[in-house]
Design an enzyme around this catalytic site. Sequence first.
Site, short mmCIF file in Angstrom:
data_model
loop_
_atom_site.label_atom_id
_atom_site.label_comp_id
_atom_site.label_asym_id
_atom_site.label_seq_id
_atom_site.Cartn_x
_atom_site.Cartn_y
_atom_site.Cartn_z
N LYS A 20 50.19 39.24 52.64
CA LYS A 20 49.28 38.39 51.88
C LYS A 20 48.19 39.28 51.29
CE LYS A 20 45.67 37.09 52.44
NZ LYS A 20 44.26 37.55 52.11
N THR A 65 45.57 47.35 52.96
CA THR A 65 44.73 46.59 52.05
C THR A 65 44.98 45.10 52.08
OG1 THR A 65 44.07 46.34 49.78
CG2 THR A 65 46.32 46.98 50.13
N GLU A 109 44.27 38.17 41.96
CA GLU A 109 43.43 37.07 41.47
C GLU A 109 43.11 37.18 39.99
OE1 GLU A 109 40.08 37.36 44.03
OE2 GLU A 109 40.95 36.10 45.59
N ASN A 117 36.21 34.24 41.59
CA ASN A 117 35.36 34.88 42.58
C ASN A 117 33.89 34.52 42.47
OD1 ASN A 117 37.15 36.61 44.25
ND2 ASN A 117 37.78 37.28 42.21
N SER A 141 34.95 33.03 48.94
CA SER A 141 36.29 33.34 49.43
C SER A 141 36.27 34.69 50.08
CB SER A 141 37.31 33.31 48.29
OG SER A 141 37.02 34.31 47.35
#
Lengths: 383, 383
Positions: B168, B179, B259, B378, B383
């Site tokens: 993930k 990472t 993202e 973001n 998050s």
Amino acid sequence: MTVTAAKGFRAAGVAAGLKTTGAPDVALVVNDGPSLAAAGVFTSNRVQAAPVQWSRQVVTGGQLQAVILNSGGANACTGAEGFQNTHKTAERVAELLELNAGEVAVCSTGLIGVQLPMDKLVPGVDAAAAALTADGGEAAAIAIKTTDTVHKVAVSGGDGWVVGGMAKGAGMLAPGLATMLVVLTTDADVPAEQLDAALRAATHTTFDRIDSDGCMSTNDTVLLLASGASGVAPAAAEFAEAVRVVCDDLARQLIGDAEGAGKDIAIEVEGAANEADALEVARSIARNNLFKCAIHGEDPNWGRVLSAIGTTGAEFDADRLDVAINGVWVCKGGAVGEDRDLVDMGGREVRVTARLNAGDAAVTVWTNDLTAEYVHENSAYSS
Amino acid sequence: MTVTAAKGFRAAGVAAGLKTTGAPDVALVVNDGPSLAAAGVFTSNRVQAAPVQWSRQVVTGGQLQAVILNSGGANACTGAEGFQNTHKTAERVAELLELNAGEVAVCSTGLIGVQLPMDKLVPGVDAAAAALTADGGEAAAIAIKTTDTVHKVAVSGGDGWVVGGMAKGAGMLAPGLATMLVVLTTDADVPAEQLDAALRAATHTTFDRIDSDGCMSTNDTVLLLASGASGVAPAAAEFAEAVRVVCDDLARQLIGDAEGAGKDIAIEVEGAANEADALEVARSIARNNLFKCAIHGEDPNWGRVLSAIGTTGAEFDADRLDVAINGVWVCKGGAVGEDRDLVDMGGREVRVTARLNAGDAAVTVWTNDLTAEYVHENSAYSS
């Protein structure tokens, strides 16, 4: 205000057609003396524009008679032809004003990797020389704008003498030695070595402490010219402070007008073991995109501050880190602190304080938030 | 596919209510042996989440019986209470499955600086233990998603044995050692030291070479568990290559789902004096916001590549730098090269090649463009 606030200087700003918008794009600043003392600091980017290579060499003599500046083209990564164009521009100024080309600095700003249209620039230099006046400072400040929405000028000084300056810069804004084009003038009677010392000290805590987008330019230049026309020779400390005040004022104006920014963010690092640690931590936070997005969203997301600190080599214990946002200590001892709902981030200015609890050193670095407008401005067209 | 492709493993993924959406958020992977050999690599961020501190210690013994993972909360910067919660979670798994808690790794992902709701997590662990099956790998991969839009799984292997894995990660995506959360399993019979060597070699050229947004996480973990259930002991090189293939596959999936990203960008640095130089240059380009915006705008703005290179300490001569974008050498010898209009950047994948002409070392680092969607995702919420 600006570069003609000091006696002994003339300036001009004209439109030469380098910018497709027809806005002014060539500025000229001339020092009529009696002194010609000067100092300069330049980008520490190892890829340096032709005008930086030229001006860095020229200023080593400690004297400048004029500075010719253009927006609408950076003249960076343009090879031998680019350097010849810088040389030709200085020669043209020297010819028109009967100066020594070796004492004419050149500054350029705009798109990297494109040759300057000399068929437009040379007539622009002629027009600027013809337009020189003792109150032309504002016109010059306007002519060096690129994506700046406003022109930036500032002034300070003492009894009978002033320091004035102009600056441009809105993107690719992260300091090496300097971070944009800045010309400062003074009519104080100050020798070149003292100018150099005052300028380096001032840039160290002003332009070197703004970091809008982490991207260091190829063209950054800060020049300080002294005419001595006031006849006053101020004390070194007083003069240095005036230079610092003008640099600080201009640096804050640059951050306040950074491309697409919605927030001016002061990153205050306290309790560091030394200044280098404090700066490394401040810059790591200032360059963290997730942190910058959080501030944009007015989200007191201190976890992103801690993860940025954690990537540095600075002396700290992760369980002793404190973070305040606009005065609310949302993180204490590396964990949850005061209620994050107490933080009001509605204003343009946001203060983020990171306390390392490892010593007494402190620095403040100014940065901006990351916004959709920044992305748009830097992706929609070349700049 | 995924962590149950290898014989000897069971897995499950369930919804415990940690995520407000009600999506699955607790995953469990159990090694039924006969071997329990394991290795792990973790974030090099100095601010480390409680589960990283726990799992790093646990894996030093070279054995793991189970891995319990949760999304919906990173359990980072949560102090002593956070570490106790990690410990309790491992103890609960050990109690339910009659294992040694000291051989249960814990991974968490989500918002930093918030305590995990143990009243929801503990029943979630119970439900996951009850749901364990030999084909539960996909459910586990789904349960570890945060802002991921898809779950990521991969498999490779040899004659009679496989290496499978799940990952993930979509933001805060820049490698220290690892990472994101990754669990790899194999039924090959491989001792812990060989697992460790294969895993470190693989992550060095895969996860360590993706850098989506320059922001290193506090929770990065990559675990490799071997059951030996195939009874096959592959040659070290063959096994290491299978691990590398799975890591590379998962790393590319992470970049492809980063993202808000619109482009996957391969930064290929060639002709470097050594690997460290090549990596420094590649990472400097990958982290340059102006460059990332230009790629987003499909603008072959090679000047931004050169100014990023210029901020590094790598060995190069600014007049000998070449840059190609999707095969068109738009910069040659540090100046204008082939016509930039020849560059087609319409696809998702963009290749930027920087040739330093200082040696023979080369690396490829993968990154993403910078988009308004990244900013939105973001800044609009924590998050």
